[in-house]
Design an enzyme around this catalytic site. Structure first.
Site, short mmCIF file in Angstrom:
data_model
loop_
_atom_site.label_atom_id
_atom_site.label_comp_id
_atom_site.label_asym_id
_atom_site.label_seq_id
_atom_site.Cartn_x
_atom_site.Cartn_y
_atom_site.Cartn_z
CB CYS A 159 15.54 31.95 53.93
SG CYS A 159 15.05 33.54 53.74
CG ASP A 210 22.03 33.77 57.00
OD1 ASP A 210 22.17 34.82 56.44
OD2 ASP A 210 21.61 33.63 58.04
CG ASN A 267 10.42 36.37 53.10
OD1 ASN A 267 9.20 37.00 53.19
ND2 ASN A 267 10.72 35.85 52.14
CB CYS A 272 19.08 37.38 51.98
SG CYS A 272 19.63 39.01 53.01
NE ARG A 273 19.39 32.26 53.79
CZ ARG A 273 19.48 31.54 54.86
NH1 ARG A 273 20.25 30.45 54.80
NH2 ARG A 273 18.79 31.92 55.68
CB SER A 274 13.21 32.56 50.78
OG SER A 274 12.82 33.49 51.93
P1 4NP Z 1 17.92 35.26 54.82
O1 4NP Z 1 19.02 36.22 55.64
O2 4NP Z 1 17.47 34.31 55.80
O3 4NP Z 1 18.34 34.81 53.77
O4 4NP Z 1 16.51 36.44 54.55
C1 4NP Z 1 18.95 36.76 56.93
C2 4NP Z 1 18.05 37.85 57.16
C3 4NP Z 1 18.32 38.44 58.25
C4 4NP Z 1 18.81 37.83 59.23
C5 4NP Z 1 19.49 36.54 59.26
C6 4NP Z 1 19.39 36.14 58.00
N1 4NP Z 1 18.77 38.30 60.76
O5 4NP Z 1 19.49 37.82 61.57
O6 4NP Z 1 18.20 39.53 60.88
#
Ligand code: 4NP
Length: 155
Positions: free
Chosen positions: A8, A126, A11, A13-15
């Protein structure tokens, strides 16, 4: 050994949720020796961080164990993994940009290609800037998609 990398943006939340879910499934099916499962992010924003506390809380509510320290996706991962699963179109494009040949390009897929109930969006949304319900939605999408991915890899 089948090697699967979930990717993602951050790294956190989703992945890592997808990694935890896929590990949960293979453990339940007593196939954990057959798989190497990992996750990473296309960005360097959160390198070394534990998963987001809201994602951890959702996983805990469903009794899915989550242990990961964020890392960035690297070109070398195209050699090391058989299947590289992007959570959204942006992650997908960013990885395709790093590929140098068709063999590596073919390894990259979208997570929701495996969600049989997909209605409209082919992405895992997201959840980072949204409310708690976004994390439960990610959990449900990732669960359905990982179950189907596991089924297809076992066929
Ligand atoms: P992820 O979510 O891609 O599912 O881990 C996010 C985590 C942090 C951010 C964006 C999405 N950020 O902008 O910091």
């Amino acid at each position: 050994m089948t090697k699967v990398m979930f990717v993602c943006l951050g790294n956190i939340c989703r992945s890592p949720m997808a990694e935890a879910m896929f590990k949960h499934i293979v453990r339940q099916e007593a196939k954990d020796k057959k798989y190497l499962i990992d996750s990473s992010g296309t960005s360097a924003y959160h390198i070394g961080s534990a998963p987001d506390s809201r994602m951890r809380a959702t996983a805990r509510q469903h009794s899915v164990e989550m242990n990961h320290a964020a890392k960035q996706f690297k070109k070398e991962h195209f050699q090391q993994f058989d299947h590289i699963i992007a959570m959204d179109e942006s992650n997908y494009r960013n990885m395709i940009r790093l590929t140098q040949n068709d063999q590596h390009r073919k390894k990259v897929r979208l997570m929701r290609d495996f969600d049989l109930s997909v209605d409209g969006s082919p992405e895992v949304p997201d959840p980072y800037y949204g409310g708690d319900e976004g994390f439960e939605e990610v959990y449900q999408i990732v669960k359905r998609s990982c179950e189907e991915l596991f089924k297809q890899l076992e066929e």
